[in-house]
Scaffold this motif. Structure first.
Motif, short mmCIF file in Angstrom:
data_model
loop_
_atom_site.label_atom_id
_atom_site.label_comp_id
_atom_site.label_asym_id
_atom_site.label_seq_id
_atom_site.Cartn_x
_atom_site.Cartn_y
_atom_site.Cartn_z
N LEU A 93 -5.97 -4.21 -7.37
CA LEU A 93 -4.80 -4.88 -7.88
C LEU A 93 -3.46 -4.70 -7.36
CD1 LEU A 93 -6.44 -4.60 -11.70
CD2 LEU A 93 -5.83 -6.92 -9.81
N GLU A 94 -3.50 -2.84 -7.65
CA GLU A 94 -2.26 -3.08 -6.40
C GLU A 94 -1.83 -3.08 -5.20
OE1 GLU A 94 -2.92 1.76 -6.29
OE2 GLU A 94 -3.72 1.92 -4.73
N GLN A 95 -3.17 -4.11 -4.64
CA GLN A 95 -2.73 -4.45 -3.00
C GLN A 95 -2.32 -5.63 -3.21
OE1 GLN A 95 -5.84 -3.57 -0.40
NE2 GLN A 95 -6.62 -1.84 -1.28
N LEU A 96 -2.16 -6.01 -4.90
CA LEU A 96 -2.18 -7.68 -5.11
C LEU A 96 -0.73 -7.64 -6.33
CD1 LEU A 96 -5.14 -8.84 -6.07
CD2 LEU A 96 -4.33 -9.47 -3.98
N ALA A 97 -0.33 -6.43 -5.88
CA ALA A 97 1.09 -6.00 -7.05
C ALA A 97 2.51 -6.65 -6.57
CB ALA A 97 1.56 -4.94 -7.96
N THR A 98 3.31 -6.83 -7.31
CA THR A 98 5.15 -7.38 -6.25
C THR A 98 5.54 -5.94 -6.67
OG1 THR A 98 5.16 -8.36 -8.27
CG2 THR A 98 4.72 -10.17 -6.57
N THR A 99 5.62 -5.52 -8.24
CA THR A 99 6.00 -4.63 -8.27
C THR A 99 5.24 -3.49 -9.34
OG1 THR A 99 7.68 -5.83 -9.53
CG2 THR A 99 7.43 -3.78 -9.91
N ILE A 100 4.81 -2.22 -8.61
CA ILE A 100 4.30 -0.77 -9.32
C ILE A 100 5.59 -0.40 -10.10
CG2 ILE A 100 2.68 1.41 -9.17
CD1 ILE A 100 1.46 -1.22 -6.73
N CYS A 101 5.34 0.25 -11.14
CA CYS A 101 6.17 1.40 -11.24
C CYS A 101 5.33 3.11 -11.97
CB CYS A 101 7.04 0.52 -12.68
SG CYS A 101 8.20 -0.30 -12.43
N GLU A 102 4.84 3.60 -11.94
CA GLU A 102 4.22 4.60 -11.90
C GLU A 102 5.31 6.28 -12.47
OE1 GLU A 102 0.39 6.36 -9.89
OE2 GLU A 102 1.81 5.17 -8.87
N PHE A 103 4.37 6.80 -13.91
CA PHE A 103 4.67 7.50 -14.54
C PHE A 103 3.93 9.27 -13.60
CE2 PHE A 103 5.41 10.69 -17.85
CZ PHE A 103 6.21 11.81 -17.87
N GLU A 104 4.32 9.79 -13.70
CA GLU A 104 3.40 12.09 -13.75
C GLU A 104 3.88 12.24 -14.08
OE1 GLU A 104 0.33 11.79 -12.65
OE2 GLU A 104 -0.52 9.00 -12.01
N PRO A 105 3.33 13.22 -15.48
CA PRO A 105 3.80 13.94 -15.78
C PRO A 105 3.03 15.49 -15.35
CG PRO A 105 1.80 13.17 -16.76
CD PRO A 105 2.19 12.01 -15.68
N THR A 106 1.67 15.50 -14.31
CA THR A 106 1.88 16.77 -14.06
C THR A 106 1.25 17.01 -12.50
OG1 THR A 106 -0.73 16.23 -14.37
CG2 THR A 106 0.29 16.92 -15.93
N VAL A 107 1.43 15.49 -11.87
CA VAL A 107 1.43 16.20 -9.96
C VAL A 107 1.79 14.97 -9.34
CG1 VAL A 107 -1.56 16.42 -10.45
CG2 VAL A 107 -0.91 14.48 -10.48
N VAL A 108 2.07 14.92 -8.33
CA VAL A 108 2.95 13.57 -7.05
C VAL A 108 1.97 12.65 -7.48
CG1 VAL A 108 3.41 13.69 -4.77
CG2 VAL A 108 4.39 15.48 -5.94
#
Length: 276
Positions: A93-108
């Motif tokens: 799905l991430e390869q088909l996405a036009t926009t990806i928004c991500e939040f990570e609280p503990t790691v890169v």
């Protein structure tokens, strides 16, 4: 993959199949005849009632000239040992996405990790694994980042908690290199990167959160804990996740201030490395 996550990806498969079929000007019956199944079967694929076999997915790609999209989705959903079961479908799905928004609280975030950083994380969760297993997982994670190098890459917006920057994953040297990589991606404007600082207090979302948007399919949200992940396409729930992300974005530092903090944290790790 959890049943809910697997079903959500099959539903995306069906939505994308319907869109591509209609763009090609084919009815369900016409496409079915070309790939040697009934039109009713095509309708069931599009509604995620029936799952196509791999050879059918391959023929659909050939007929619709979709560059292997349906074969890749099918393969990932069937089995991919390089990823946790609950995450395999998300990779496509991430390869088909036009926009990806991500939040990570503990790691890169995984898409932004260096090989050394990824190896340290995988070793932490698989301390008795063979070297071949570790190397395979590291390679798979690093390969995912290729979508950020492509000219048609998705717009990628990441918010990382300051705690993730301060943790010496893999040791001070590895952590410093990982943050140098983040800073370089930010300077090159390949990603829009913000840091959620300690002083901002409690974040609007306590766990890992990813939002993905597509050209002609509804957006999805993905949440993950240490041992499971959930892919959500319910519009009401996705809207709530988007609202949480907006709150995180508002509380995070600006991209410019974030870059300064990332560079400062990298320098702190380097000082620790040189003093040992």
């Amino acid at each position: 993959m959890a049943n809910g996550s697997r079903q959500a990806v099959w539903e995306f498969f069906g939505t994308e199949l319907k869109r591509r079929r209609e763009e090609a000007g084919l009815t369900q019956t016409e496409l079915g005849a070309k790939v040697f199944v009934s039109g009713g079967y095509i309708g069931q694929f599009e509604q995620a009632i029936r799952k196509p076999q791999l050879d059918v997915a391959q023929r659909i790609d050939q007929v619709l000239q979709t560059d292997g999209i349906f074969e890749r989705l099918c393969r990932k959903l069937i089995d991919d040992p390089r990823y946790a079961d609950y995450f395999a479908g998300v990779v496509d799905l991430e390869q088909l996405a036009t926009t990806i928004c991500e939040f990570e609280p503990t790691v890169v975030p995984g898409l932004l990790q260096t090989p050394g950083y990824a190896r340290a994380l995988i070793l932490a969760t698989h301390p008795f694994a063979a070297d071949e297993f570790i190397a395979e997982r590291v390679t798979a994670r690093v390969e995912r980042s290729a979508i950020l190098k492509d000219a048609a890459r998705p717009r990628y917006w990441a918010i990382v908690h300051e705690g993730a920057l301060r943790t010496a994953v893999g040791g001070a040297t590895v952590a410093a290199e990982a943050l140098d990589h983040l800073a370089e991606l930010s300077r090159q404007r390949r990603v829009l990167l913000q840091v959620f600082p300690f002083e901002a207090g409690a974040p609007a979302n306590n766990g890992s959160l990813r939002l993905m948007e597509f050209n002609d399919a509804p957006p999805v949200a993905y949440t993950e804990t240490s041992f499971s992940g959930t892919l959500v396409d319910d519009p009401a729930v996705v809207k709530r996740a988007q609202g949480a992300y907006d709150l995180l974005r508002g509380a995070a530092l600006s991209p410019e201030m974030s870059l300064d903090l990332i560079e400062s944290a990298a320098e702190d790790h380097r000082r620790c490395a040189s003093s040992t």
